[in-house]
Enzyme design. Structure first.
Site, short mmCIF file in Angstrom:
data_model
loop_
_atom_site.label_atom_id
_atom_site.label_comp_id
_atom_site.label_asym_id
_atom_site.label_seq_id
_atom_site.Cartn_x
_atom_site.Cartn_y
_atom_site.Cartn_z
CG HIS A 65 -26.09 15.24 20.43
ND1 HIS A 65 -25.42 16.21 19.70
CD2 HIS A 65 -25.95 14.09 19.73
CE1 HIS A 65 -24.91 15.66 18.61
NE2 HIS A 65 -25.21 14.37 18.61
CG HIS A 74 -25.33 10.55 19.07
ND1 HIS A 74 -26.19 11.11 18.17
CD2 HIS A 74 -25.97 9.47 19.60
CE1 HIS A 74 -27.32 10.40 18.14
NE2 HIS A 74 -27.20 9.40 19.00
CG ASP A 84 -20.19 12.14 16.46
OD1 ASP A 84 -21.06 11.70 17.24
OD2 ASP A 84 -20.50 12.72 15.39
CG HIS A 85 -21.48 15.58 18.83
ND1 HIS A 85 -21.51 16.79 18.17
CD2 HIS A 85 -21.89 14.66 17.93
CE1 HIS A 85 -21.93 16.60 16.92
NE2 HIS A 85 -22.16 15.32 16.76
CG HIS A 93 -29.90 14.43 16.72
ND1 HIS A 93 -29.76 14.08 15.40
CD2 HIS A 93 -28.86 13.81 17.37
CE1 HIS A 93 -28.71 13.31 15.24
NE2 HIS A 93 -28.15 13.12 16.43
CG ASP A 147 -25.28 15.53 15.19
OD1 ASP A 147 -24.45 16.39 14.87
OD2 ASP A 147 -25.00 14.34 15.38
CG HIS A 174 -21.14 16.77 12.24
ND1 HIS A 174 -22.05 15.91 11.69
CD2 HIS A 174 -20.88 16.28 13.48
CE1 HIS A 174 -22.34 14.95 12.55
NE2 HIS A 174 -21.63 15.15 13.66
#
EC number: 3.1.26.11
Length: 304
Positions: free
Chosen positions: A63, A65, A67-68, A141, A208, A266
């Protein structure tokens, strides 16, 4: 000998820490490299881990976000700088196609690498190659998110004692595997007579998400499961609110799905002691438990 291992390039969640980078996970599967969720700093983490972008064949983003995915610009540019000759396939939620384009062309560079975009819009197979089938399933999510699952085809394992019984050796073994049968000992011997069924290996990657059917479907029978464990049990309400799992929830999934090796990752920066993750997970999962650390190399368990 083939190599099947996970290299952890980052194991933090929203914020990196002194000891944990943003996400990044490189699965080396025989001759293929699948890079999952490259967060900020992934290019440098690869350098420190001693792995090259030449070893990346597929990029899987769960996805969008930060941090990914904030490592995508550096990774994409490095593919061209290093002159990676083979195609690299990029899988990501279709609803974030514009976001991927922005990441891919975040600044000016000379693009020569062959990066092939594969937007994912629903459950099912997204790739079939020498490693088997790469599947995706929609997670639960706060934004569109998909988990990934690699499934190797089932095969057969040759039994040396049975081969010897029919006097099959040397080049004849390879011929038998290719043709399915061979003349030996005065008759035609079928592959099934000198082998046993061998279940293909499975790898699952779940980031997530709240608990949902897709989590269990992805984890089912996995030899190696990499799964987020952002929160501890005392903050389960926060986990549900923000679309995450607790360590105990992740471990319960692993126990119920027959996972052989569980990798928790994570981790929220709010918990400095990761021993607590291990303790809570061990309450429900008695199998092989690994608490991810940056630069760890985690083998896919050998076949039974």
């Amino acid at each position: 000998m083939s190599t099947r291992e996970l290299i952890v390039l980052g194991s933090a969640s929203q914020l990196p820490t002194r000891h944990r980078n943003h996400n990044g996970y490189l699965l080396r599967w025989d001759g293929q490299g699948l890079l999952f969720d490259p967060g900020e700093g992934t290019q440098r983490q690869m350098l420190l881990a001693g792995v090259s972008v030449n070893g990346v064949h597929r990029l899987c983003i769960t996805h969008f976000h930060g941090d990914h995915c904030l490592g995508v610009p550096g990774l994409v540019q490095r593919l061209s700088v290093d002159g990676v000759a083979h195609p690299v396939w990029a899988y990501f939620p279709a609803s974030g196609r514009q976001l991927f384009t922005r990441l891919r062309y975040a600044c000016v560079f000379h693009e020569v690498a062959d990066l092939r975009e594969v937007p994912v819009s629903g459950d099912g197979a997204v790739a079939m190659a020498s490693f088997g089938v790469l599947e995706a399933r929609r997670l639960d999510h706060s934004i569109d998110a998909f988990g990934y699952r690699l499934v190797e085809p089932d095969g057969r394992r040759l039994v040396p004692e049975l081969l010897a019984r029919f006097g099959i050796e040397g080049p004849a073994v390879g011929e038998l595997q290719r043709a399915g049968s061979i003349r030996a000992g005065g008759r035609r011997v079928r592959l099934e007579e000198v082998s046993q069924p061998r279940r293909g290996q499975r790898f699952a990657f779940i980031m997530d998400t709240r608990l949902c059917d897709a989590v269990y479907a992805l984890a089912d029978g996995a030899d190696l499961l990499v799964i987020e464990a952002t929160f501890l049990s005392e903050d389960s309400e926060l986990a549900a609110r923000y679309g995450h799992l607790t360590a105990q929830q992740a471990a319960t999934v692993a126990a119920e799905c027959g996972v052989r090796r569980l990798v928790l990752t994570h981790f929220s920066q709010r918990y400095p002691d990761t021993n607590r993750y291990a303790a809570q997970a061990a309450e429900v999962f008695s199998g092989d438990l690994v608490i991810a650390e940056d630069f760890a190399r985690i083998p896919v368990p050998a076949r039974p």
